[in-house]
Scaffold this active site. Structure first.
Site, mmCIF file in Angstrom:
data_model
loop_
_atom_site.group_PDB
_atom_site.id
_atom_site.type_symbol
_atom_site.label_atom_id
_atom_site.label_comp_id
_atom_site.label_asym_id
_atom_site.label_seq_id
_atom_site.Cartn_x
_atom_site.Cartn_y
_atom_site.Cartn_z
ATOM 1 N N GLY A 15 46.782 26.698 -88.742
ATOM 2 C CA GLY A 15 45.382 26.601 -89.105
ATOM 3 C C GLY A 15 44.654 27.913 -88.907
ATOM 4 N N LEU A 17 42.453 29.068 -86.571
ATOM 5 C CA LEU A 17 42.597 29.659 -85.243
ATOM 6 C C LEU A 17 44.058 29.876 -84.888
ATOM 7 C CD1 LEU A 17 41.501 30.552 -82.495
ATOM 8 C CD2 LEU A 17 41.407 28.142 -81.830
ATOM 9 N N ALA A 72 43.429 20.153 -84.466
ATOM 10 C CA ALA A 72 42.172 19.396 -84.471
ATOM 11 C C ALA A 72 41.916 18.799 -85.846
ATOM 12 C CB ALA A 72 40.996 20.297 -84.087
ATOM 13 N N THR A 113 33.991 22.147 -79.087
ATOM 14 C CA THR A 113 32.953 22.501 -80.040
ATOM 15 C C THR A 113 31.540 22.290 -79.509
ATOM 16 O OG1 THR A 113 32.025 21.818 -82.197
ATOM 17 C CG2 THR A 113 33.185 20.146 -80.973
ATOM 18 N N ASP A 114 30.590 22.975 -80.123
ATOM 19 C CA ASP A 114 29.177 22.765 -79.802
ATOM 20 C C ASP A 114 28.691 21.384 -80.236
ATOM 21 O OD1 ASP A 114 29.523 23.825 -82.509
ATOM 22 O OD2 ASP A 114 27.338 23.834 -82.639
ATOM 23 N N TYR A 137 32.716 13.318 -85.331
ATOM 24 C CA TYR A 137 33.489 14.501 -84.930
ATOM 25 C C TYR A 137 33.156 14.909 -83.502
ATOM 26 C CZ TYR A 137 34.747 19.461 -84.686
ATOM 27 O OH TYR A 137 35.239 20.680 -84.285
ATOM 28 N N LYS A 141 35.701 14.870 -80.202
ATOM 29 C CA LYS A 141 35.999 16.097 -79.465
ATOM 30 C C LYS A 141 35.600 15.966 -77.993
ATOM 31 C CE LYS A 141 37.441 19.489 -80.763
ATOM 32 N NZ LYS A 141 38.857 19.975 -80.807
#
Length: 309
Positions: A15, A17, A72, A113-114, A137, A141
């Site tokens: 992916g 990242l 993810a 994640t934020d 989402y 997470k």
């Protein structure tokens, strides 16, 4: 690159990242970055075997093993109607990795994640601030964060935001494509965050891996790592136009209500990097500087003119 002899396992290694992590393979160690098809993090036996193999190979080579989980489910809007699958990848997968890492005494770094925050703040979120995800989402997470932190004491969570890279689809590539298709663009100017080049994030994760491998990991088990500074999606889009040599005035501001989406986006997703710095880790460069470097390194990929892999 850390001087520690590392053996790294990177689930989700094909992916956005994962590819940048794979590019940082240590010269004095090894890195295995299987795709999601090669290592399904929702398969308990496959995960256990992968982590056991990592630990055994590291032991035989005199290296220190670490798992960096880049796998993810990131389709934010699709997760609203596919939350079970998103939960399987984003929560069950990290839980299985934590179980396997605990069995082999291997540190685990989980990327988050934020979106775990409500997005109602007006100052940068600290790692210990109250969470409150507003999307499927974000919920999945956050569940993954809690699973790894509860399941294995040598696990760390690194939250990031607004990630873009040379591989896969992302905001930068979308804006670059639209620049060639439209005279003007309308981009939301009431959502604020910190654009993060995946290559800079990868470097930070590997630096953290070196610390935790030596059992010098930060006392804080939740950290934030994003590009420095912040902007709006409108400001980000204008910067992309600048890198393309296009007139940024062609990008017009608008409100979120102009682009309704299935999943609500945080109005404010700026993450504080204080805990990251306090841990002695290198702060990523300012987001605007990083975008310039990203185009210098992978301009063809962002413009969509790079040859297919």
């Amino acid at each position: 690159m850390t001087a520690v002899g590392l053996a790294l396992l990177v689930p989700g290694g094909r992916g956005q990242l994962g590819r940048d992590l794979a590019a940082l393979e240590p010269s004095d160690g090894f890195l295995h970055a299987p795709s999601s098809a090669e290592l399904d993090v929702t398969d308990r036996d496959a995960v256990a075997d992968a982590v056991a193999s990592l630990a055994s190979a590291a032991r035989d080579a005199g290296l220190r093993p670490v798992v960096l989980n880049a796998a993810a489910y990131t389709a934010v809007d699709a997760a609203e109607t596919d939350e079970d699958r998103a939960f399987a990848v984003n929560a069950d997968g990290p839980r299985l990795l934590a179980d396997a890492c605990a069995a082999q005494d291997v540190p685990l770094v989980q990327v988050s994640t934020d979106y775990v925050f409500a997005g109602t703040a007006t100052t940068p979120y600290e790692p210990g601030d109250e969470t409150g995800p507003r999307s499927a989402y974000g919920r999945t997470k956050l569940a993954g964060e809690r699973a790894v932190l509860a399941g294995w004491e040598r696990s760390w969570v690194v939250r990031t935001a607004w990630v873009y890279g040379a591989v896969g689809g992302n905001f930068v590539k979308t804006i670059a494509r639209l620049e060639g298709e439209r005279d003007t663009l309308s981009v939301v100017d009431d959502q604020r965050g910190s654009p993060t080049w995946s290559a800079d994030l990868a470097a930070g994760l590997v630096e953290l891996a070196g610390l935790v491998a030596l059992r010098r990991g930060p006392a804080a088990r939740v950290l934030h790592c994003t590009g420095g500074g912040d902007t709006t999606w409108h400001g980000f889009a204008r910067a992309v136009f600048e890198e393309l040599g296009a007139d940024p005035q062609r990008v017009q501001p608008c409100g979120t209500e102009a682009f309704p989406r299935p999943a609500p986006r945080p109005a404010y997703g700026v993450l504080s990097g204080a805990a990251w710095r306090d841990a002695g880790l290198t702060s990523p460069r300012p987001w605007r500087e990083a975008l310039r470097a990203a185009f210098a390194a992978h301009g063809d990929a962002f413009r969509g003119t790079a040859p297919a892999n």
